[in-house]
Motif scaffolding. Structure first.
Motif, PDB file in Angstrom:
ATOM      1  N   GLY A   1       3.229  -9.924 -12.856  1.00 16.96           N
ATOM      2  CA  GLY A   1       2.074 -10.764 -12.519  1.00 16.96           C
ATOM      3  C   GLY A   1       1.433 -10.409 -11.197  1.00 16.96           C
ATOM      4  N   ILE A   2       1.621  -9.175 -10.756  1.00 11.78           N
ATOM      5  CA  ILE A   2       1.030  -8.687  -9.504  1.00 11.78           C
ATOM      6  C   ILE A   2      -0.355  -8.135  -9.806  1.00 11.78           C
ATOM      7  N   LEU A   3      -1.315  -8.351  -8.914  1.00 15.79           N
ATOM      8  CA  LEU A   3      -2.654  -7.832  -9.122  1.00 15.79           C
ATOM      9  C   LEU A   3      -2.720  -6.355  -8.714  1.00 15.79           C
ATOM     10  N   PHE A   4      -3.340  -5.563  -9.578  1.00 17.13           N
ATOM     11  CA  PHE A   4      -3.483  -4.127  -9.366  1.00 17.13           C
ATOM     12  C   PHE A   4      -4.884  -3.868  -8.818  1.00 17.13           C
ATOM     13  N   VAL A   5      -4.962  -3.440  -7.534  1.00 13.49           N
ATOM     14  CA  VAL A   5      -6.240  -3.175  -6.884  1.00 13.49           C
ATOM     15  C   VAL A   5      -6.471  -1.668  -6.849  1.00 13.49           C
TER      16      VAL A   5
ATOM     17  N   VAL B   1      -0.920  -4.708  -5.261  1.00 16.33           N
ATOM     18  CA  VAL B   1      -0.654  -3.327  -4.879  1.00 16.33           C
ATOM     19  C   VAL B   1      -1.995  -2.606  -4.845  1.00 16.33           C
ATOM     20  N   PHE B   2      -2.249  -1.886  -3.754  1.00 17.22           N
ATOM     21  CA  PHE B   2      -3.502  -1.149  -3.569  1.00 17.22           C
ATOM     22  C   PHE B   2      -3.259   0.334  -3.859  1.00 17.22           C
TER      23      PHE B   2
ATOM     24  N   VAL C   1       0.850  -1.190   0.000  1.00 18.93           N
ATOM     25  CA  VAL C   1       0.000   0.000   0.000  1.00 18.93           C
ATOM     26  C   VAL C   1       0.886   1.239   0.000  1.00 18.93           C
ATOM     27  N   ARG C   2       0.253   2.408  -0.198  1.00 14.20           N
ATOM     28  CA  ARG C   2       0.991   3.667  -0.291  1.00 14.20           C
ATOM     29  C   ARG C   2       0.845   4.475   0.995  1.00 14.20           C
TER      30      ARG C   2
END
Length: 411
Positions: free
Chosen positions: A223-227, A193-194, A135-136
């Motif tokens: 291949g990371i999911l982008f939320v 990653v949110f 998260v950021r």
């Protein structure tokens, strides 16, 4: 005022008890307290009343549905017409292929659903080592179990004891920091990653040029999911259905809430691509996602959402967040240079913030604006505004005038 039994969220109850502001009625961009004092609602309540207060169309839709079927559990194979219509309508506007929609009761539900689903997705697709969530800083992702652990606002994640593990916070405005963290952690360990398109409760930070596109590209590469957390940014706030459409990206998951009903009834949800849903939808006997809220697919709540979406589309409000963003930002920028003002942020959607210099209390400025007839939201280091999408530039001037009075009084 008598002592209260109501424990308010995010409140200093020692101060609030016996000193509540009781709101009694609302009309479009205005609310009125129990003493008859009128205020401009410059925050659309808690970022959500996009169509304004007192819309009879939503009240009528709710009453009609209550008279037919107020609610019934959607666990297993149960459904109802409003839930089916709402999910189909949302999926039709999704900026992602073959979208599926999981409903809950609010944004916190949606975030917890997203966090659990991305981890479970990788377990089901043969990569159980992918559990790490990123998260950021300054990001706000609710206050449920995962949401607290995903908080980029340090005060929200502190003093609770052990939280959900394998979560990291990176600088919100640095693509290099995210890339370095992924490489250091190992891309094959990172699940998701949110990203809020515009950081809301953490201070109203629009993204730097190229940042959103860079995050999406990094996620695709590894291949990371982008939320996309569109809880604040959706349903017209940035000028589109989910806010993220303003950038040329395709998220894997989108959390939504707030503006989907304009807060008339509580609703939130998670939208996912067909690829993410596939392990759970592929065939009879597929793995069951053992998660869900009692009121998921609540018929009356979904009826309110459908009526709200009709207003957003029919009244031209869905695009208004982008159409008026410059005028809101310009009104707030009149405050630059006043004593106590450190920075004015905004310009992406109808939301903005006035950051305050150290020693200037946001709560004091918010109270000063209230006394001038405008409700703004105090943050950790400033105040924020996000008026209903029915607001006009004349209302933006009233916001700036009230904040000017509050700042000058504080000085």
């Amino acid at each position: 005022m008598a002592d209260t039994r109501f424990w308010h969220p995010f409140a200093d109850m020692g101060t609030v008890r016996g000193a509540e502001l009781e709101l009694a009625r609302g009309d479009d961009v205005w609310v009125e307290d129990s003493d008859g004092n009128r205020y401009l609602d410059a925050t659309a309540s808690l970022w959500y009343c996009n169509v304004g207060h007192g819309r009879p169309e939503i009240a009528a839709a709710v009453a009609e549905q209550m008279g037919v079927l107020e609610a019934y559990s959607a666990f297993g194979d149960f459904t109802n017409r409003p839930a089916a219509e709402l999910t189909a309508r949302l999926a039709a506007h999704a900026p992602m292929p073959d979208a599926r929609v999981f409903l809950g009761s609010g944004g916190g539900d949606a975030i917890d659903t997203a966090a659990k689903l991305v981890r479970r997705y990788f377990i089901e697709t043969g990569a159980p080592e992918r559990q790490h969530l990123v998260v950021r800083s300054n990001g706000y992702h609710g206050t449920h179990g995962f949401g607290t652990s995903l908080a980029g606002i340090e005060a929200n994640r502190s003093s609770w004891g052990p939280l959900v593990s394998d979560i990291a916070v990176v600088d919100h405005d640095s693509l290099d920091a995210l890339r370095e963290h992924v490489e250091r952690t190992g891309p094959d360990r990172v699940a998701a990653v949110f990203v809020e398109p515009v950081i809301g409760a953490g201070g109203v930070y629009p993204p730097a040029d190229g940042y959103i596109e860079g995050v999406a590209a990094l996620c695709r590469e590894h291949g990371i999911l982008f939320v996309c957390d569109a809880v604040i940014c959706g349903f017209g706030r940035l000028g589109s259905w989910f806010g993220i459409e303003r950038w040329d990206v395709e998220p894997d998951l989108i959390t939504f809430a707030k503006g989907v009903t304009s807060g008339y009834l509580p609703l939130g949800g998670l939208m996912v691509t067909g690829r993410v849903a596939e392990p759970f939808w592929s065939e009879p006997g597929a793995p069951v996602f053992r998660h869900g809220a009692t009121y998921a697919g609540h018929a009356t709540v979904c009826a309110a959402a459908l009526a709200n979406l009709d207003i957003l589309e029919n009244d031209g409000l869905m695009t208004r967040g982008q159409e008026l963003e410059g005028e809101l930002h310009a009104a707030l920028r009149r405050l630059e240079g006043l004593p106590g003002v450190a920075e004015v942020r905004g310009g992406t959607g109808t939301l903005g913030a006035v950051a305050l210099e150290p020693g200037v209390a946001p709560a004091k400025i918010a109270l000063g604006a209230r006394r001038a007839g405008v409700l703004v939201r105090p943050l950790a280091a400033g105040v924020a505004v996000s008026p209903p999408l029915t607001a006009t530039p004349e209302h933006f001037d009233l916001i700036a005038d009230a904040l000017s009075v509050a700042l000058e009084t504080a000085a």
